[in-house]
Design a protein around this motif. Structure first.
Motif, PDB file in Angstrom:
ATOM      1  N   ARG A 227      10.768  -2.720   7.352  1.00 33.44           N
ATOM      2  CA  ARG A 227      10.789  -1.607   6.402  1.00 33.44           C
ATOM      3  C   ARG A 227      11.090  -0.288   7.116  1.00 33.44           C
ATOM      4  O   ARG A 227      11.788   0.574   6.593  1.00 33.44           O
ATOM      5  CB  ARG A 227       9.450  -1.513   5.671  1.00 33.44           C
ATOM      6  N   GLY A 228      10.582  -0.146   8.328  1.00 29.79           N
ATOM      7  CA  GLY A 228      10.877   1.065   9.088  1.00 29.79           C
ATOM      8  C   GLY A 228      12.348   1.188   9.430  1.00 29.79           C
ATOM      9  O   GLY A 228      12.920   2.292   9.388  1.00 29.79           O
ATOM     10  N   LEU A 229      12.993   0.075   9.752  1.00 30.18           N
ATOM     11  CA  LEU A 229      14.428   0.110  10.034  1.00 30.18           C
ATOM     12  C   LEU A 229      15.235   0.434   8.779  1.00 30.18           C
ATOM     13  O   LEU A 229      16.263   1.109   8.838  1.00 30.18           O
ATOM     14  CB  LEU A 229      14.883  -1.218  10.639  1.00 30.18           C
ATOM     15  N   SER A 298       8.740  16.358  12.587  1.00 28.14           N
ATOM     16  CA  SER A 298      10.151  16.723  12.443  1.00 28.14           C
ATOM     17  C   SER A 298      10.907  15.692  11.621  1.00 28.14           C
ATOM     18  O   SER A 298      11.699  16.037  10.741  1.00 28.14           O
ATOM     19  CB  SER A 298      10.804  16.873  13.824  1.00 28.14           C
ATOM     20  N   VAL A 299      10.676  14.408  11.915  1.00 32.12           N
ATOM     21  CA  VAL A 299      11.364  13.356  11.168  1.00 32.12           C
ATOM     22  C   VAL A 299      10.942  13.394   9.699  1.00 32.12           C
ATOM     23  O   VAL A 299      11.783  13.297   8.788  1.00 32.12           O
ATOM     24  CB  VAL A 299      11.079  11.971  11.776  1.00 32.12           C
ATOM     25  N   THR A 300       9.646  13.558   9.450  1.00 35.34           N
ATOM     26  CA  THR A 300       9.147  13.602   8.069  1.00 35.34           C
ATOM     27  C   THR A 300       9.760  14.758   7.297  1.00 35.34           C
ATOM     28  O   THR A 300      10.212  14.599   6.157  1.00 35.34           O
ATOM     29  CB  THR A 300       7.610  13.723   8.074  1.00 35.34           C
ATOM     30  N   GLU A 301       9.797  15.935   7.912  1.00 32.12           N
ATOM     31  CA  GLU A 301      10.344  17.113   7.233  1.00 32.12           C
ATOM     32  C   GLU A 301      11.860  17.034   7.096  1.00 32.12           C
ATOM     33  O   GLU A 301      12.421  17.462   6.083  1.00 32.12           O
ATOM     34  CB  GLU A 301       9.923  18.378   7.983  1.00 32.12           C
ATOM     35  N   MET A 310      10.445   7.949   3.343  1.00 29.96           N
ATOM     36  CA  MET A 310      10.135   7.190   4.558  1.00 29.96           C
ATOM     37  C   MET A 310       8.634   6.924   4.598  1.00 29.96           C
ATOM     38  O   MET A 310       7.892   7.524   5.386  1.00 29.96           O
ATOM     39  CB  MET A 310      10.605   7.961   5.803  1.00 29.96           C
ATOM     40  N   PRO A 311       8.155   5.986   3.771  1.00 34.88           N
ATOM     41  CA  PRO A 311       6.704   5.745   3.678  1.00 34.88           C
ATOM     42  C   PRO A 311       6.041   5.354   4.996  1.00 34.88           C
ATOM     43  O   PRO A 311       4.939   5.809   5.284  1.00 34.88           O
ATOM     44  CB  PRO A 311       6.610   4.604   2.658  1.00 34.88           C
ATOM     45  N   VAL A 312       6.691   4.509   5.789  1.00 35.06           N
ATOM     46  CA  VAL A 312       6.088   4.101   7.059  1.00 35.06           C
ATOM     47  C   VAL A 312       5.943   5.303   7.984  1.00 35.06           C
ATOM     48  O   VAL A 312       4.887   5.545   8.569  1.00 35.06           O
ATOM     49  CB  VAL A 312       6.925   2.995   7.737  1.00 35.06           C
ATOM     50  N   VAL A 313       7.002   6.078   8.096  1.00 38.77           N
ATOM     51  CA  VAL A 313       6.972   7.276   8.943  1.00 38.77           C
ATOM     52  C   VAL A 313       5.944   8.277   8.437  1.00 38.77           C
ATOM     53  O   VAL A 313       5.215   8.895   9.221  1.00 38.77           O
ATOM     54  CB  VAL A 313       8.376   7.909   9.004  1.00 38.77           C
ATOM     55  N   GLU A 314       5.852   8.426   7.126  1.00 35.67           N
ATOM     56  CA  GLU A 314       4.884   9.379   6.562  1.00 35.67           C
ATOM     57  C   GLU A 314       3.453   8.974   6.895  1.00 35.67           C
ATOM     58  O   GLU A 314       2.610   9.833   7.203  1.00 35.67           O
ATOM     59  CB  GLU A 314       5.072   9.463   5.048  1.00 35.67           C
ATOM     60  N   GLN A 315       3.156   7.687   6.876  1.00 33.47           N
ATOM     61  CA  GLN A 315       1.803   7.237   7.203  1.00 33.47           C
ATOM     62  C   GLN A 315       1.503   7.416   8.694  1.00 33.47           C
ATOM     63  O   GLN A 315       0.378   7.789   9.067  1.00 33.47           O
ATOM     64  CB  GLN A 315       1.604   5.778   6.785  1.00 33.47           C
ATOM     65  N   VAL A 316       2.487   7.173   9.538  1.00 36.25           N
ATOM     66  CA  VAL A 316       2.292   7.421  10.973  1.00 36.25           C
ATOM     67  C   VAL A 316       2.007   8.901  11.215  1.00 36.25           C
ATOM     68  O   VAL A 316       1.104   9.263  11.991  1.00 36.25           O
ATOM     69  CB  VAL A 316       3.531   6.965  11.778  1.00 36.25           C
ATOM     70  N   ALA A 331      -3.490   0.414   3.911  1.00 40.42           N
ATOM     71  CA  ALA A 331      -3.799   0.161   2.505  1.00 40.42           C
ATOM     72  C   ALA A 331      -2.868   0.932   1.582  1.00 40.42           C
ATOM     73  O   ALA A 331      -2.422   0.422   0.544  1.00 40.42           O
ATOM     74  CB  ALA A 331      -5.257   0.523   2.225  1.00 40.42           C
ATOM     75  N   LEU A 332      -2.552   2.156   1.947  1.00 39.16           N
ATOM     76  CA  LEU A 332      -1.657   2.965   1.123  1.00 39.16           C
ATOM     77  C   LEU A 332      -0.248   2.377   1.085  1.00 39.16           C
ATOM     78  O   LEU A 332       0.421   2.395   0.051  1.00 39.16           O
ATOM     79  CB  LEU A 332      -1.626   4.403   1.639  1.00 39.16           C
ATOM     80  N   LEU A 333       0.215   1.851   2.213  1.00 38.24           N
ATOM     81  CA  LEU A 333       1.536   1.219   2.221  1.00 38.24           C
ATOM     82  C   LEU A 333       1.559  -0.027   1.336  1.00 38.24           C
ATOM     83  O   LEU A 333       2.521  -0.267   0.596  1.00 38.24           O
ATOM     84  CB  LEU A 333       1.929   0.849   3.651  1.00 38.24           C
ATOM     85  N   LEU A 334       0.495  -0.802   1.387  1.00 38.71           N
ATOM     86  CA  LEU A 334       0.442  -2.035   0.603  1.00 38.71           C
ATOM     87  C   LEU A 334       0.252  -1.777  -0.888  1.00 38.71           C
ATOM     88  O   LEU A 334       0.541  -2.652  -1.712  1.00 38.71           O
ATOM     89  CB  LEU A 334      -0.690  -2.927   1.120  1.00 38.71           C
ATOM     90  N   SER A 335      -0.237  -0.605  -1.242  1.00 38.16           N
ATOM     91  CA  SER A 335      -0.488  -0.304  -2.649  1.00 38.16           C
ATOM     92  C   SER A 335       0.680   0.405  -3.327  1.00 38.16           C
ATOM     93  O   SER A 335       0.571   0.793  -4.500  1.00 38.16           O
ATOM     94  CB  SER A 335      -1.753   0.557  -2.778  1.00 38.16           C
ATOM     95  N   ARG A 336       1.787   0.562  -2.609  1.00 36.16           N
ATOM     96  CA  ARG A 336       2.950   1.203  -3.219  1.00 36.16           C
ATOM     97  C   ARG A 336       3.465   0.348  -4.384  1.00 36.16           C
ATOM     98  O   ARG A 336       3.322  -0.885  -4.376  1.00 36.16           O
ATOM     99  CB  ARG A 336       4.063   1.402  -2.185  1.00 36.16           C
ATOM    100  N   PRO A 337       4.063   0.976  -5.401  1.00 40.88           N
ATOM    101  CA  PRO A 337       4.538   0.220  -6.574  1.00 40.88           C
ATOM    102  C   PRO A 337       5.543  -0.865  -6.189  1.00 40.88           C
ATOM    103  O   PRO A 337       6.346  -0.691  -5.263  1.00 40.88           O
ATOM    104  CB  PRO A 337       5.213   1.302  -7.438  1.00 40.88           C
ATOM    105  N   VAL A 338       5.488  -1.972  -6.898  1.00 43.91           N
ATOM    106  CA  VAL A 338       6.436  -3.063  -6.677  1.00 43.91           C
ATOM    107  C   VAL A 338       7.824  -2.616  -7.123  1.00 43.91           C
ATOM    108  O   VAL A 338       7.977  -1.969  -8.160  1.00 43.91           O
ATOM    109  CB  VAL A 338       6.010  -4.324  -7.462  1.00 43.91           C
TER     110      VAL A 338
END
Length: 343
Positions: A227-229, A298-301, A310-316, A331-338
């Protein structure tokens, strides 16, 4: 660049990767003279007098063509290649301090993976800004990036890499300068894709390290990486780069190595944080710079500015800078809408 037989190289930065790349350049040409510039007296004397970097590569004997100095002007004098191997956040000040000593006609080669924290600029953009006032204009810049864990390369274990430059002839010349029996460069003109992929993979390494430290299993680590890629690909394309670059050595290849290896400082950072260690304590024990810390915001902004999720990057970023617990981030990544995988 002048003929290979007379090549002189300056490497600014005497850490593990700068020293290793100096070895690669010396191995690529028996006639090359590679001068590493460093600040620490014991590192410089170790390289110059004993052909060893005792702080970062103990036990690795460097080729006779590699020496070192604490005088940046001495290192830069007559250089055909100027290799940048200092931490990204120190680059602007270091380059500005020594800009006048960069020889006309030299090619600048970046080994750095990250974005400048205050400006969100890529390394080549920082180089062009700082060296814009050169009498002959900013020099050509190339980027070297790929699955390049320094210790393995220092031990002459085989790997491949990408040399990217806007000018294909510059990329080819730098690739020839660093081609050895164990270090195989490929060329590219996608500087944006190579640099952005290299910056984001550090954050993916933290994410995989967090997953590992939490004991979430190999499936979770693979899912985070994939997902990060996908996130990286969306950002690279939004910034004008190529999706093919992310699928290649500078993207997936680099991510596979960094996310899976304990040699990666960013990976070890994630593992340490997941075990409840304080960020300051983990960083102090890494033995070098973890570029993910300064680059994450920087990447997030940057992604938000071009409308890329970029959900993975945002959580990091939340774990690194907002005190979010790694288990909550998972948990937040796993709870994202299907939804569709491609979204």
């Amino acid at each position: 660049m002048r003929a290979a037989a007379a090549r002189r190289v300056a490497v600014l930065g005497a850490g593990s990767w700068g020293t290793t790349f100096a070895q690669v350049l010396a191995d690529a040409s028996a006639h090359a003279r590679v001068v590493v510039w460093g600040r620490r007296a014991e590192v410089v004397s170790g390289i110059a007098e004993r052909s060893e970097n005792p702080a970062y590569l103990p036990g690795v004997r460097l080729p006779a063509g590699v020496t070192a100095t604490r005088d940046a002007g001495e290192a830069l004098e007559g250089a055909d290649l100027v290799v940048l191997a200092v931490p990204v956040q120190q680059l602007r000040a270091t380059l500005a301090r020594h800009a006048a000593a960069v020889p006309p006609g030299a090619v600048v080669v970046s080994l750095l993976k990250g974005l400048e924290a205050q400006t969100h600029l890529r390394v080549t953009q920082v180089v062009e800004e700082v060296l814009r006032a050169q009498p002959h204009g900013p020099p050509p810049v190339a980027v070297v990036s790929g699955p390049n864990l320094a210790r393995e390369i220092a031990e002459r274990r085989p790997t491949a890499t990408v040399v990217a430059a806007a000018d294909a002839a510059v990329a080819a010349a730098v690739a020839r300068a660093c081609s050895t029996s164990y270090f195989r460069p490929f060329t590219s003109q996608d500087v944006v894709g190579v640099e952005v992929a290299g910056a984001v993979k550090n954050l993916l390494a933290v994410a995989v390290g967090l997953s590992e430290g939490l004991g979430l299993g190999d499936n979770a680590k693979a899912s985070v990486m994939a997902r990060g890629l996908a996130e990286t690909t969306r950002l690279v394309m939004a910034l004008g780069g190529s999706a093919a670059t992310v699928a290649g050595l500078a993207g997936a290849g680099d991510a596979f190595a960094t996310c899976a290896s304990n040699l990666s400082r960013n990976h070890r950072l994630g593992v340490g944080l997941s075990r409840g260690e304080r960020l300051e304590d983990v960083l102090a024990g890494l033995g070098g710079t973890a570029e993910a810390v300064a680059t994450s915001r920087s990447v997030t902004e940057l992604a938000a500015g071009v409308g890329v999720a970029m959900p993975v990057v945002e959580q990091v970023t939340a774990v690194l800078h907002r005190g979010r617990h790694p288990r909550e981030a998972a948990a937040l990544l796993l709870s994202r809408p299907v939804g569709p995988e491609a979204a």
